[in-house]
Design an enzyme around this catalytic site. Sequence first.
Site, PDB file in Angstrom:
ATOM      1  N   SER A   1     -88.221  44.864  65.598  1.00 19.29           N
ATOM      2  CA  SER A   1     -87.577  45.744  66.437  1.00 19.29           C
ATOM      3  C   SER A   1     -87.944  47.296  66.020  1.00 19.29           C
ATOM      4  CB  SER A   1     -86.303  45.576  66.407  1.00 19.29           C
ATOM      5  OG  SER A   1     -85.712  44.415  66.793  1.00 19.29           O
TER       6      SER A   1
ATOM      7  N   ARG B   1     -95.585  52.784  65.747  1.00 20.10           N
ATOM      8  CA  ARG B   1     -94.984  53.482  64.469  1.00 20.10           C
ATOM      9  C   ARG B   1     -93.754  52.868  64.041  1.00 20.10           C
ATOM     10  NH1 ARG B   1     -93.675  56.329  68.975  1.00 20.10           N
ATOM     11  NH2 ARG B   1     -91.444  56.335  69.342  1.00 20.10           N
TER      12      ARG B   1
ATOM     13  N   ASP C   1     -85.366  43.056  69.815  1.00 16.64           N
ATOM     14  CA  ASP C   1     -84.345  42.677  69.780  1.00 16.64           C
ATOM     15  C   ASP C   1     -83.601  42.680  71.332  1.00 16.64           C
ATOM     16  OD1 ASP C   1     -84.246  45.363  70.044  1.00 16.64           O
ATOM     17  OD2 ASP C   1     -82.714  45.842  68.699  1.00 16.64           O
TER      18      ASP C   1
HETATM   19  P1  ADP Z   1     -78.653  47.615  64.724  1.00 10.67           P
HETATM   20  O1  ADP Z   1     -78.624  48.367  66.117  1.00 10.67           O
HETATM   21  O2  ADP Z   1     -79.130  48.562  63.515  1.00 10.67           O
HETATM   22  O3  ADP Z   1     -79.283  46.407  65.151  1.00 10.67           O
HETATM   23  P2  ADP Z   1     -76.028  47.003  65.491  1.00 10.67           P
HETATM   24  O4  ADP Z   1     -76.185  46.281  66.931  1.00 10.67           O
HETATM   25  O5  ADP Z   1     -74.879  46.029  64.781  1.00 10.67           O
HETATM   26  O6  ADP Z   1     -77.386  47.258  64.501  1.00 10.67           O
HETATM   27  O7  ADP Z   1     -75.365  48.187  65.676  1.00 10.67           O
HETATM   28  C1  ADP Z   1     -74.905  48.931  64.643  1.00 10.67           C
HETATM   29  C2  ADP Z   1     -74.187  50.403  65.061  1.00 10.67           C
HETATM   30  O8  ADP Z   1     -73.143  50.047  66.035  1.00 10.67           O
HETATM   31  C3  ADP Z   1     -73.927  51.257  64.183  1.00 10.67           C
HETATM   32  O9  ADP Z   1     -74.944  52.329  64.099  1.00 10.67           O
HETATM   33  C4  ADP Z   1     -72.985  52.037  64.631  1.00 10.67           C
HETATM   34  O10 ADP Z   1     -73.247  53.196  65.632  1.00 10.67           O
HETATM   35  C5  ADP Z   1     -72.245  51.027  65.954  1.00 10.67           C
HETATM   36  N1  ADP Z   1     -70.985  50.709  65.642  1.00 10.67           N
HETATM   37  C6  ADP Z   1     -70.800  49.439  64.392  1.00 10.67           C
HETATM   38  N2  ADP Z   1     -69.500  49.371  64.214  1.00 10.67           N
HETATM   39  C7  ADP Z   1     -68.948  50.162  65.284  1.00 10.67           C
HETATM   40  C8  ADP Z   1     -67.477  50.433  65.486  1.00 10.67           C
HETATM   41  N3  ADP Z   1     -66.355  49.784  64.884  1.00 10.67           N
HETATM   42  N4  ADP Z   1     -67.195  51.307  66.355  1.00 10.67           N
HETATM   43  C9  ADP Z   1     -68.089  51.845  67.041  1.00 10.67           C
HETATM   44  N5  ADP Z   1     -69.318  51.967  66.640  1.00 10.67           N
HETATM   45  C10 ADP Z   1     -69.736  50.958  65.873  1.00 10.67           C
HETATM   46 MG    MG Z   2     -79.572  44.851  66.259  1.00  7.61          MG
END
Ligand code: ADP
Ligand code: MG
Length: 498
Positions: free
Chosen positions: A177, A192, A230
Amino acid sequence: MGKVAVGATIVCAAAVCAAAALLVRHRMRSSGKWYRAMAILKEFEEKCGTPILKLKQVADAMDVEMHAGLASEGGSKLKMLISYVDNLPSGHEKGIFYALDLGGTNFRVIRVKLGGREKGVAHQEFDEVSIPPHLMTGSSEALFDFIAEALAKFIDSEPEAFHPPPGRQRELGFTFSFPVRQTSIASGTLIRWTKGFNIEDVVGQDVVGELTKSLEKIGIDMRVSALVNDTIGTLAGGRFHNPDVVAAVILGTGTNAAYVERAQAIPKWHGPLPKSGEMVINTEWGNYRSSHLPLTEYDDHLDEESLNPGEQVFEKLISGMYLGEIVRRVLLKMAEEAEFFGDTVPAKLKQPFILRTPDVSAMHHDTSPDLKVVGNTLKDVLEVSNTSLKTRKIVVEVCDIVVTRGARLSAAGILGILKKIGRDTVKVGEKQKTVIALDGGLFEHYTKFRSCLESTMNELLGDEVAETIVIEHSNDGSGIGAALLAASHSQYLGLDES
Ligand code: ADP
Ligand code: MG
């Protein structure tokens, strides 16, 4: 009354008067401050306004930009990257496939057993590994060797039943991703790094080539059959379970969307027309911007001070990485200009990104009568204690304004995609369902964000069309989606039709 008594009374009265005057002045001063804080709040609220008309303009402009991005390379802020995925899983896939998921919060190695239409994903197993920080900024060889070793460990411990038949290779989908310029379904060069990774020697290189080198080095015979991100993984995962899925949206740390486009509607595509007639487009919509977006001074400053000024403007209004930071900036202005948290500005409040979106979510969902969660969060995160109920209520209002804007703009983005593929209206008698797969921590965990997005979709579409559109949580497509794409792009396709 004697003279002394009279004198004492006068002195007392004077003292009372002075105290009262001080109190009045204090009240006037604090009501002046309060008035100023409310003015800051009101102005912010107005600038963040997302009336339906504005959202429709945002969606229309998104549709226009999508056309421009499909017409020519660099034709728009929306990159509209061609994914080379022209064969989404149908649900009939069978066999054992692997996936690697790099670029989210964790790195994962995944194995799925697909059992065709009846059994679907019959079995899945994964190992989660955190990437040691020194590998995130070292050499590409060290990183890919680490990944290959994690995969080797996973395979070494698997039961015989999962071993490939003689003469066959294991097949893998790689969810990577980061921004990649695809050159085929299973190759692409890294544009990047983002999200804390910074390994110079692999930028501009074929990511799959690097991974394959590391796999060969330790004797793993595995073919990388799909390289995706993703968002495309989520689209594939959604489609595997439901043939009506036409688009996927990620609302997590960042935001992005992918959708299924008619190959003929992609003027910049000069390759052979895919058999399916379709091609998945990775919009990279986080980079969308438009004069219709309700940007405030706080957003401008956040952008200027960010690692990528001028870029990912839509993402900076919507995604989990930024919502908490916007709230912090508004509270900071109220503290600096209106003594919102008392006569000194809390030092912690000056620290960028200290207030995270999960904190905002916790405060926003606080249902206790005295807003205890808000009080505790302010104390724990910003070291502000003894806040009044009135103050806490305003903090919740700031959270609500920021998050409502983000959720409503996300809905407008989805409407833009629906417009692009002609699913924003229904013809008489037509009841074709359109399903959008959503994933990401923000969508999954932030209940108010999610319900606002869904109700805004209904508001934008009207009852009749809204009935045909389904927003579906597609859990963990980013992980198994790549394995499903390895299956639908398998080198053995057609050989197993017996
Ligand atoms: P990534 O985007 O890194 O793949 P995720 O899809 O799990 O990971 O998203 C993580 C993001 O979701 C965190 O950076 C946060 O901003 C948001 N997040 C996670 N838990 C919560 C929560 N309980 N309430 C609101 N936002 C959340
Ligand atoms: Mg993710």
